[in-house]
Design a protein around this motif. Structure first.
Motif, PDB file in Angstrom:
ATOM      1  N   SER A  23      21.799  11.382  10.472  1.00  0.00           N
ATOM      2  CA  SER A  23      20.914  10.425   9.838  1.00  0.00           C
ATOM      3  C   SER A  23      19.675  11.170   9.374  1.00  0.00           C
ATOM      4  N   PRO A  24      19.264  10.978   8.134  1.00  0.00           N
ATOM      5  CA  PRO A  24      18.021  11.621   7.699  1.00  0.00           C
ATOM      6  C   PRO A  24      16.790  11.018   8.371  1.00  0.00           C
ATOM      7  N   GLN A  25      16.928   9.831   8.919  1.00  0.00           N
ATOM      8  CA  GLN A  25      15.780   9.159   9.524  1.00  0.00           C
ATOM      9  C   GLN A  25      15.304   9.822  10.809  1.00  0.00           C
ATOM     10  N   TYR A  26      16.198  10.461  11.559  1.00  0.00           N
ATOM     11  CA  TYR A  26      15.785  11.107  12.806  1.00  0.00           C
ATOM     12  C   TYR A  26      14.732  12.184  12.544  1.00  0.00           C
ATOM     13  N   ARG A  55      15.080  16.437  -3.524  1.00  0.00           N
ATOM     14  CA  ARG A  55      15.032  15.530  -2.372  1.00  0.00           C
ATOM     15  C   ARG A  55      14.087  14.366  -2.644  1.00  0.00           C
ATOM     16  N   THR A  56      12.958  14.649  -3.274  1.00  0.00           N
ATOM     17  CA  THR A  56      11.990  13.601  -3.607  1.00  0.00           C
ATOM     18  C   THR A  56      12.586  12.610  -4.604  1.00  0.00           C
ATOM     19  N   GLN A  93       0.841  11.623  -0.039  1.00  0.00           N
ATOM     20  CA  GLN A  93       0.858  10.406   0.774  1.00  0.00           C
ATOM     21  C   GLN A  93       1.989   9.466   0.366  1.00  0.00           C
ATOM     22  N   ASN A  94       2.622   9.738  -0.773  1.00  0.00           N
ATOM     23  CA  ASN A  94       3.717   8.895  -1.247  1.00  0.00           C
ATOM     24  C   ASN A  94       4.951   9.111  -0.389  1.00  0.00           C
ATOM     25  N   VAL A  95       5.601   8.024   0.023  1.00  0.00           N
ATOM     26  CA  VAL A  95       6.777   8.097   0.894  1.00  0.00           C
ATOM     27  C   VAL A  95       7.863   8.993   0.311  1.00  0.00           C
ATOM     28  N   LYS A  99       8.380  12.751   2.792  1.00  0.00           N
ATOM     29  CA  LYS A  99       9.638  12.977   3.512  1.00  0.00           C
ATOM     30  C   LYS A  99      10.333  14.254   3.045  1.00  0.00           C
ATOM     31  N   SER A 100       9.885  14.787   1.924  1.00  0.00           N
ATOM     32  CA  SER A 100      10.490  16.011   1.385  1.00  0.00           C
ATOM     33  C   SER A 100       9.682  17.252   1.712  1.00  0.00           C
TER      34      SER A 100
END
Length: 140
Positions: A23-26, A55-56, A93-95, A99-100
């Motif tokens: 899972s990428p969320q972990y 990825r972004t 700061q953008n989600v 995350k990337s």
């Protein structure tokens, strides 16, 4: 929801098998490294990374098209307006952007795990040359 819930979500594995779950969320959840470590401090982790801009873009598409009900294609905020700030710099700061940026998350995992417990895999290499990457994962 606790470890028993999590275990019930896994497929049945026999003693001579290894279960792999992804899972990428972990990777981006603040409590995940601690919880994983608490569950099994000797676990082996595999981190598959992509080129950060790709990825972004992927995160943007996924977030906008799959997680925001009621948004129509014409209503999407253009990618450039989300990831760049008014002065033209990257909006970290953008989600879709933060995350990337892998290093803060990896650094957090290294607070709990030894470096040799984490295999970093190039996602592009995995797509282009799956056999040697799978062999590296199996050896790991």
């Amino acid at each position: 929801m606790g470890i028993e819930w999590y275990r019930n979500e896994m497929p049945i594995s026999y003693e001579d098998q290894i279960t792999i779950e992804k899972s990428p969320q972990y990777f981006v959840r603040d409590q995940a490294p601690y919880r994983i470590f608490k569950y099994n401090s000797t676990i082996c982790l595999i981190l598959i990374v992509k080129e950060p801009v790709e990825r972004t873009l992927s995160e943007y598409a996924h977030h906008k098209l799959n997680w925001e009900p009621g948004i129509k294609k014409g209503e999407l905020i253009p990618f450039e307006k989300e990831v760049f700030n008014s002065s033209g710099g990257v909006n970290t700061q953008n989600v879709n952007v933060y995350k990337s940026i892998y290093w803060p998350y990896l650094q957090h995992y290294l607070e709990f795990f030894q470096r040799d417990q984490i295999l970093v895999v190039d996602g592009d290499e995995f797509v282009q040359y799956p056999l040697p990457v799978i062999q590296k994962v199996e050896k790991f």
